[in-house]
Design an enzyme around this catalytic site. Structure first.
Site, PDB file in Angstrom:
ATOM      1  CG  ASP A   1      -1.948   1.041   1.279  1.00  0.00           C
ATOM      2  OD1 ASP A   1      -3.051   0.977   0.724  1.00  0.00           O
ATOM      3  OD2 ASP A   1      -1.634   2.163   1.580  1.00  0.00           O
TER       4      ASP A   1
ATOM      5  CG  ASN B   1      -4.642  10.802  -5.517  1.00  0.00           C
ATOM      6  OD1 ASN B   1      -3.804  10.860  -6.631  1.00  0.00           O
ATOM      7  ND2 ASN B   1      -5.156   9.845  -5.201  1.00  0.00           N
TER       8      ASN B   1
ATOM      9  CG  HIS C   1      -7.272  12.330  -8.498  1.00  0.00           C
ATOM     10  ND1 HIS C   1      -7.359  11.283  -7.528  1.00  0.00           N
ATOM     11  CD2 HIS C   1      -8.003  13.221  -7.988  1.00  0.00           C
ATOM     12  CE1 HIS C   1      -8.164  11.627  -6.590  1.00  0.00           C
ATOM     13  NE2 HIS C   1      -8.523  12.846  -6.646  1.00  0.00           N
TER      14      HIS C   1
ATOM     15  CD  GLU D   1      -4.307   4.029  -1.343  1.00  0.00           C
ATOM     16  OE1 GLU D   1      -4.433   4.551  -0.207  1.00  0.00           O
ATOM     17  OE2 GLU D   1      -5.180   4.131  -2.472  1.00  0.00           O
TER      18      GLU D   1
END
Length: 379
Positions: free
Chosen positions: A252, A260, A265, A295
């Site tokens: 992760d 972001n 994004h 993610e």
């Protein structure tokens, strides 16, 4: 005599020419219709599959704000979830609009289930202190929420699979029609045969494209979650029969929301694509890398014990942390790290669902321990 012979010969040649031209013209018209039909099937189905895959990916991220709120307690997770819920609602509307009469009631039921789920998530995010009710209670509620999100995502995936089967049947019907057309056009004109072969190649390419689309993540090009779970299930069964082992790494990206929020994004998507390339370079060719959702990336390591899996996880984590190529607009370099959870079969879990759960718990333990590290059960 010669004139008598010549006369029917000319008539025969003329008749043959007329028949030839007629067959060729019919073949070309039929071929054009077949191309249009195949293109329509491909276009309509691609649109449906893309929208359904987008909805499935968004649903897989639905519970992330609750997890982040439980970890860091930041109220901005509520705004993040409102934005995500807006995307899901918009995609649901888009999904219903492109169904072409194919089970719209099923997606209406999914929309109803999503409204209930949205209410549960909103209630969890509305808690002033996410841990006030006790860690055991909040963990139980989050786990139940994860199961609901996974179930809803699986329902969308089942409809996606039904669409894929329906498309294969339609393409098979079109292929059968094209084979009949091949016989007619071959007898009429060589160019028609060549055109048909081109059409068959286009159809095969379309089928391969659709098949690959159903297995791949559109952003990173990695395998998607559904394909990963199917291959993990087969690998665990193989390891069980042979008395071997396999392992899973769950990665992760740390503080990905900040990426972001700070850069947008589009930059976040670039980071995920570059991250996928870094991870693929650090594992073996036989290993399988997939995007698990949001993610999160996941790696399947066949014929790998726990100690080796931990070593691979550390190599991947260090490669990401030392990677200098995450470039953002303006030329600045962005440092990205990952938290990695490791789980092995059969050491940590006897079935694939439990294996993923152990890896997920280990990954969150790495988050709580400070991020940018590898953690495993019993570490």
């Amino acid at each position: 005599m010669k004139r008598w012979v010549r006369h029917p010969l000319v008539l025969g040649l003329a008749g043959t020419a007329v028949l030839f031209v007629g067959l060729a013209g019919y073949g070309f018209r039929t071929l054009e219709h077949a191309f249009e039909r195949s293109a329509r099937i491909t276009q309509d189905t691609t649109q449906r599959i893309e929208v359904t895959l987008k909805l499935q990916k968004l649903l897989q991220r639905a519970a992330l704000p609750v997890h982040h709120y439980h970890i860091d307690g930041h109220s901005e997770q509520r705004m993040h979830f409102r934005m995500l819920a807006g995307e899901i609602n918009g995609t649901l509307s888009e999904t219903l609009s492109v169904r072409s009469g194919s089970r719209p009631q099923d997606f209406a039921a999914i929309a109803s289930s999503w409204r209930d789920l949205q209410g549960e998530i909103t209630a969890l995010l509305a808690l002033p202190d996410p841990n006030a009710m006790g860690l055991r209670v909040i963990h139980a509620r989050i786990h139940a929420l994860d199961e609901e999100v996974r179930a809803l995502s699986d329902r969308v995936g089942a409809l996606h699979d039904a669409d894929r089967i329906r498309t294969q049947e339609q393409l098979a019907d079109a292929a059968r029609w094209n084979r009949t057309l091949t016989v007619l056009v071959t007898a009429a004109f060589l160019v028609t045969v060549l055109s048909l072969m081109l059409g068959a190649a286009m159809m095969i390419h379309s089928q391969a494209t659709l098949r690959d689309l159903s297995m791949r993540d559109a952003l990173t090009g990695l395998f998607n979650r559904r394909e990963f779970q199917a291959r993990l299930r087969r690998q665990v069964e193989l390891a069980r029969r042979q008395g071997g082992s396999c392992a899973v790494l769950l990665l992760d990206v740390d503080h990905f929301k900040a990426v972001n929020d700070t850069y947008g994004h589009e930059v976040g998507d670039l980071v995920l694509r570059e991250l996928a390339e870094v991870v693929c370079r650090e594992v073996r060719r036989a290993d399988l890398v997939a995007r698990f959702g949001g993610e999160e990336l996941v790696v399947l390591l066949p014929h790998t014990d726990k100690a080796t899996a931990v070593s691979v996880g550390q190599r991947v984590q260090q490669a990401v942390a030392g990677h200098p190529a995450f470039v953002v607009p303006g030329g600045a370099q962005l440092t990205v790290t990952v938290s990695v959870g490791v789980a092995a079969f059969p050491a940590d879990a006897p079935v694939e669902e439990a294996l993923l759960r152990v890896a997920d718990q280990a990954m969150y333990a790495a988050k709580r321990a400070g991020r940018n590290q590898v953690t495993w059960q019993g570490a």
